[in-house]
Design a protein around this motif. Structure first.
Motif, short mmCIF file in Angstrom:
data_model
loop_
_atom_site.label_atom_id
_atom_site.label_comp_id
_atom_site.label_asym_id
_atom_site.label_seq_id
_atom_site.Cartn_x
_atom_site.Cartn_y
_atom_site.Cartn_z
N GLY B 306 37.32 42.04 32.78
CA GLY B 306 38.07 42.47 31.61
C GLY B 306 38.86 43.75 31.80
N SER B 307 38.67 44.42 32.93
CA SER B 307 39.40 45.67 33.13
C SER B 307 40.35 45.56 34.32
CB SER B 307 38.43 46.84 33.28
OG SER B 307 37.35 46.48 34.12
N ALA B 308 40.91 44.37 34.47
CA ALA B 308 41.91 44.13 35.53
C ALA B 308 41.36 44.46 36.91
CB ALA B 308 43.20 44.91 35.27
N GLY B 309 40.07 44.19 37.06
CA GLY B 309 39.44 44.39 38.37
C GLY B 309 38.54 43.21 38.70
N THR B 310 37.70 43.39 39.69
CA THR B 310 36.74 42.35 40.06
C THR B 310 35.40 43.02 40.33
OG1 THR B 310 37.54 42.56 42.34
CG2 THR B 310 38.40 40.73 41.05
N ASP B 311 34.33 42.24 40.21
CA ASP B 311 33.00 42.79 40.40
C ASP B 311 32.39 42.28 41.71
OD1 ASP B 311 33.04 44.28 37.98
OD2 ASP B 311 32.80 42.39 36.89
N HIS B 312 31.19 42.77 42.02
CA HIS B 312 30.57 42.43 43.30
C HIS B 312 30.32 40.94 43.44
CE1 HIS B 312 28.76 46.77 43.44
NE2 HIS B 312 30.06 46.74 43.20
N GLY B 313 30.69 40.40 44.57
CA GLY B 313 30.54 38.97 44.79
C GLY B 313 29.77 38.65 46.05
N THR B 314 30.15 37.55 46.69
CA THR B 314 29.41 37.10 47.87
C THR B 314 30.37 36.87 49.04
OG1 THR B 314 27.78 36.11 46.40
CG2 THR B 314 27.68 35.46 48.71
N GLY B 315 31.01 35.68 49.11
CA GLY B 315 31.93 35.42 50.21
C GLY B 315 33.15 36.33 50.14
N GLY B 316 33.60 36.79 51.31
CA GLY B 316 34.78 37.65 51.35
C GLY B 316 35.57 37.39 52.61
N ALA B 317 36.60 38.19 52.82
CA ALA B 317 37.49 37.94 53.95
C ALA B 317 37.23 38.93 55.08
CB ALA B 317 38.94 38.05 53.51
N MET B 318 37.48 38.46 56.30
CA MET B 318 37.47 39.33 57.46
C MET B 318 38.85 39.27 58.10
SD MET B 318 35.34 38.83 61.01
CE MET B 318 36.11 37.24 61.30
N LEU B 319 39.34 40.44 58.49
CA LEU B 319 40.65 40.49 59.14
C LEU B 319 40.44 40.74 60.63
CD1 LEU B 319 43.69 42.59 57.91
CD2 LEU B 319 42.86 42.84 60.24
N VAL B 320 41.16 40.00 61.46
CA VAL B 320 41.07 40.17 62.91
C VAL B 320 42.47 40.37 63.46
CG1 VAL B 320 40.19 39.17 65.06
CG2 VAL B 320 39.15 38.54 62.89
N THR B 321 42.61 41.40 64.28
CA THR B 321 43.94 41.63 64.85
C THR B 321 43.81 42.23 66.25
OG1 THR B 321 46.12 42.63 64.45
CG2 THR B 321 44.21 43.91 63.80
N GLY B 322 44.92 42.29 66.95
CA GLY B 322 44.90 42.83 68.30
C GLY B 322 45.65 41.93 69.25
N GLY B 323 46.04 42.50 70.40
CA GLY B 323 46.76 41.71 71.38
C GLY B 323 45.92 40.58 71.94
#
Lengths: 456, 391
Positions: B306-323
């Motif tokens: 309700g406050s234009a945010g999100t609360d604690h959850g479970t599944g999330g994203a991982m970012l991978v980068t590099g040559g």
């Protein structure tokens, strides 16, 4: 030539020398002044915390799916809580800087560390200060048993050592909610014996820990309830700890918990454990056995009277024999520096939040002592090696170079600082080096970064 | 010839407590463990993966989120016709196009249901399962990697920044440094200080090591402003990785976006992007052999609150980068956002254990046996099939 007592006491028992005013010059006076480190008149206490926490919870509930105004009210409340905590942290520094010898405030730090809790979230941070007001400061020269009872039953401790998760397996609550699998958590019981009283090598059994854990059930915290004991969570029946039987006659009660703590607090093993710990903290990483035995004797003879312990420590000839055996912890280093530079508590109280972080809390963390966040319930390490990491020493040097000019505006002459901060204890090397610095700020930094100054 | 640098390096290995150790330690001449580099960035506070990599192709997204994760029509950049990159990460778009950026949209540690930051981060950094008491998790998975890594020295791994990194704590030696401790001593002050410390071994050794670190810094200044700390962390890490260091870890905070997420997440993602680009720039050709993994303790609720945010959850994203990354693609499956697809009716359903990706990276880049990875680095992990994340 022996070191004048006022210098010895300030360096070893307190936060170092200061150009401001006369230092107390006899052991009785030094011990007597500990009384000045009582609770902060406007400090954060449990009673206030309960109110704030209930208020915060109500505001947060309204803010969820609420209006913009309700959202803002909740944010403002959090901001106010953060400001209160920052002010409380500044008070800790300020009182230490203003304390005549510093023994009282060092004892506050020592006992708050003995009964370690960590902060973290806004309310945990506030709680970590409340336990100092409620449980540590009132008992600095009182009975150890009273301090222990106040600390073990404080919500900050109940939360930190998981007592709030511990429920008697046969309690009313556990029977009402069988699906919740409520049960014992031994954490507080174990640390009460291992860390807070008898010590890990003492003569007790796993059975004592389990029975104590059962006896402690009922202790919990809810900001909306005025007491920390809920009989409905307590395990029914009698428990036997160190051969003494508690409870069982009627309903479980806080009286049994007070009684078991009184017994733990006056054990011979506890006397030895506390005596050694004080000697390690104030005298040497490997303290002279004679001193430990003497302090343990005082503890036993007086039924754990901390005023008597303070006096025995203030009178100890081992203070001088082991001068510079200890490394100042980061908090002590910062306080000692500001004292030596002649700063007042008022100046410290007036620091803005950004300055608090920049000059005190961040450097302290980099030196290895993040505020209210030691690794575990055994608190901060004592050995000099633990504080002498390359990063830790580099940050002390860095702080000595960069923070004093920003905190003070006008730096003292480095040669005066040498006398003010080290008195008759400056080594030849420091006395030789400081006048040879390229600039006054570098001279100031050399004094504060020196091993002489960083040891006590 | 025993140069000052070599001398300091060998004393660094034995630490400050072993004053009686020989001047030279053979370990200081052991070969560095290859050219491959691993950087782990811990995103403290639970990054909203659904907003960072917006699944705008999922028809259920709009019902769950009204003001957040609005997709390519509102500033995000389409990646593959299904996911769009949050504007805060747009600086990383060239990496995606160059095939050096990938992400796993729905991963997690084994941590479930309690949704506490501290416990979640402990589990992420400890790399253990749920069978161990969180309070007992005193060492991290990168440290356990060091323990089994051939040819590792005390320079091999660095934890960077003020934040204590559990991920690198443990029996194996790892160094830690925060750029803010980098001293600004003039040469005369340095000489005088060394005289003062001369007779105190503890201070003498520690300050010599500190000076060595600072003197060795070619290109990593202390942050000029507090808000540039993330760049200073990355630049210091790159500086070490250009030397003997092969593993570095630091953390970035600012992900706990319970309200007003669009502004705060944009800033945090921007900082993440800048620190990655600073790593890339300073690593130069060493970027080609580098893998960067940005991980967070858990994801956030699928629904906007309700406050234009999100609360604690479970599944999330991982970012991978590099040559070293086979990028320009999505790693693993997308669970979907329909009511029945969500974990506990509220969170993104994790599709794979985040540790499996880390394990495969260590297998590929440091040649660690699968049995060792599943046995001691990540006890009881099933690595499963190779996600072929790295080139």
């Amino acid at each position: 030539m022996p070191l004048p007592y006022e210098q010895l006491a300030a360096i070893r028992l307190g936060f170092g020398l200061s150009p401001r005013g006369q230092l107390p010059s006899d052991p009785a006076q030094v011990a007597r002044l500990v009384a000045e480190s009582g609770p902060e008149p406007n400090g954060i206490t449990l009673d206030k915390l309960r109110e704030w926490q209930s208020e915060g919870k109500a505001l947060a509930q309204k803010a969820r799916n609420g209006t913009k105004e309700q959202n803002k009210a909740s944010r403002m409340h959090k901001q106010r809580m953060r400001a209160l905590f920052q002010a409380a942290v500044l008070r800790r520094f300020a009182r230490a800087v203003d304390d005549p010898t510093g023994f009282g405030e060092r004892l506050v730090w020592f006992w708050a560390d003995h009964f370690t809790v960590t902060g973290g979230s806004i309310y945990y941070n506030l709680m970590s200060d409340a336990i100092v007001q409620d449980a540590i400061r009132p008992h600095l020269a009182g009975k150890f048993a009273d301090m222990m009872f106040a600390a073990e039953t404080h919500p900050a401790m109940l939360r930190y050592l998981d007592q709030t998760r511990s429920v008697g397996p046969n309690s009313v609550i556990a029977k009402q909610k069988p699906d919740k699998a409520l049960g014992l958590n031994e954490n507080l019981a174990r640390e009460m014996i291992e860390l807070h009283s008898m010590g890990v090598g003492a003569d007790y059994t796993q059975k004592d820990v389990e029975e104590l854990a059962e006896l402690l059930t009922g202790l919990t915290y809810n900001p909306r309830q005025p007491t920390v004991f809920r009989a409905r969570r307590a395990e029914p029946g009698a428990e036997t700890v160190l051969g003494e039987t508690y409870g069982g006659k009627g309903k479980a009660s806080m009286g049994d918990i007070r009684a078991v703590i009184a017994n733990l607090a006056t054990q011979e093993a506890t006397a030895r454990h506390i005596a050694r710990k004080m000697a390690v903290h104030f005298v040497a990483d490997d303290p002279p056995q004679g001193l430990v035995d003497r302090l343990a004797g005082v503890f036993l003879d007086t039924g754990g009277d901390l005023g008597a312990m303070n006096l025995a420590l203030a009178e100890a000839p081992e203070l001088e024999e082991n001068l510079r055996s200890k490394m100042r912890q980061p908090f002590e280093f910062l306080v000692a520096s500001m004292r030596g530079l002649g700063m007042t508590g008022q100046q410290i109280d007036a620091l803005r939040p950004a300055a608090l972080h920049r000059h005190l809390l961040n450097p302290m963390a980099i030196m290895g002592q993040p505020w209210a966040a030691p690794d575990g319930p055994d608190g901060w390490p004592e050995r000099a090696e633990d504080w002498a990491s390359p990063q830790g020493i580099a940050m002390r040097i860095n702080w000595a170079m960069t923070s004093p000019p920003e905190l003070l505006g006008q730096l003292p002459d480095a040669r005066d600082l040498l006398r003010d901060a080290l008195g008759d204890t400056a080594s030849e090397a420091v006395a030789w080096a400081v006048p040879r610095a390229e600039s006054n700020p570098e001279g100031v930094a050399l004094v504060l970064a020196s091993a002489d100054f960083n040891r006590r | 010839m025993l140069t000052r640098r070599l001398f300091l390096k060998s004393t660094a290995l034995i630490g400050c407590s072993a004053a009686a150790s020989p001047l030279m330690s053979t370990a200081s001449f052991a070969s560095a463990p290859g050219e491959n580099r691993l950087v782990v960035i811990i995103l403290r506070g639970a990054m909203d993966g659904i907003d960072a990599f917006q699944p705008y192709g999922d028809k259920n997204l709009r019902a769950l989120r009204q003001t957040l994760s609005l997709g390519p029509d509102h500033g995000a950049t389409d990646l593959d016709g299904f996911f769009a990159l949050h504007p805060g990460l747009s600086e990383l778009l060239p990496l995606w196009q160059a095939g050096q950026l990938a992400f796993a949209p729905a991963v997690s540690t084994p941590y479930r249901d309690k949704r506490s930051h501290f416990d979640g981060q402990n589990m992420l950094e400890a790399g253990t399962g749920t069978d161990m008491d969180l309070a007992d998790q005193q060492d991290g998975w990168l440290n356990r990697l060091l323990q089994v890594m051939p040819g590792q020295t005390s320079e091999t791994a660095y934890s960077v920044g003020i934040e204590k990194m559990l991920i690198l704590q443990g029996k194996a030696q790892a160094k830690s440094w925060t750029p803010e401790a980098s001293m600004t001593l003039g040469p005369q002050a340095e000489r005088l200080l060394m005289k003062i410390y001369h007779d105190d071994p503890l201070f003498r050794d520690a300050s010599a090591q500190a000076l060595e670190i600072v003197a060795g810094l070619k290109n990593a200044p202390a942050p000029a402003k507090p808000e540039d700390e993330h760049i200073a962390l990355a630049r210091f890490a790159a500086d070490r990785l250009n030397g003997e260091t092969r593993i570095a870890s630091f953390s970035l905070a600012g992900w706990d976006t319970h309200s007003g997420q669009s502004g705060s997440l944009n800033r945090s993602l921007g900082r993440l992007a800048q620190s990655i680009l600073a790593l890339k720039a300073d690593l130069g050709k060493n970027w080609d052999t580098t893998t960067v993994m940005a991980m967070t303790e858990f994801g956030r609720t699928a629904r906007e609150n309700g406050s234009a945010g999100t609360d604690h959850g479970t599944g999330g994203a991982m970012l991978v980068t590099g040559g070293a990354v086979r990028g320009g693609r999505v790693l693993g499956d997308w669970p979907g956002l329909a009511e029945g697809d969500l974990y506990d009716g509220r969170d993104l359903m994790p599709q794979r254990d985040i540790r499996a990706y880390a394990a495969w990276a260590m297998h590929a880049k440091f040649g660690i046996d699968k049995a060792v990875l599943e046995g001691s680095v990540f006890p009881d992990l099933q690595m499963g099939s190779d996600p072929r994340m790295l080139a």
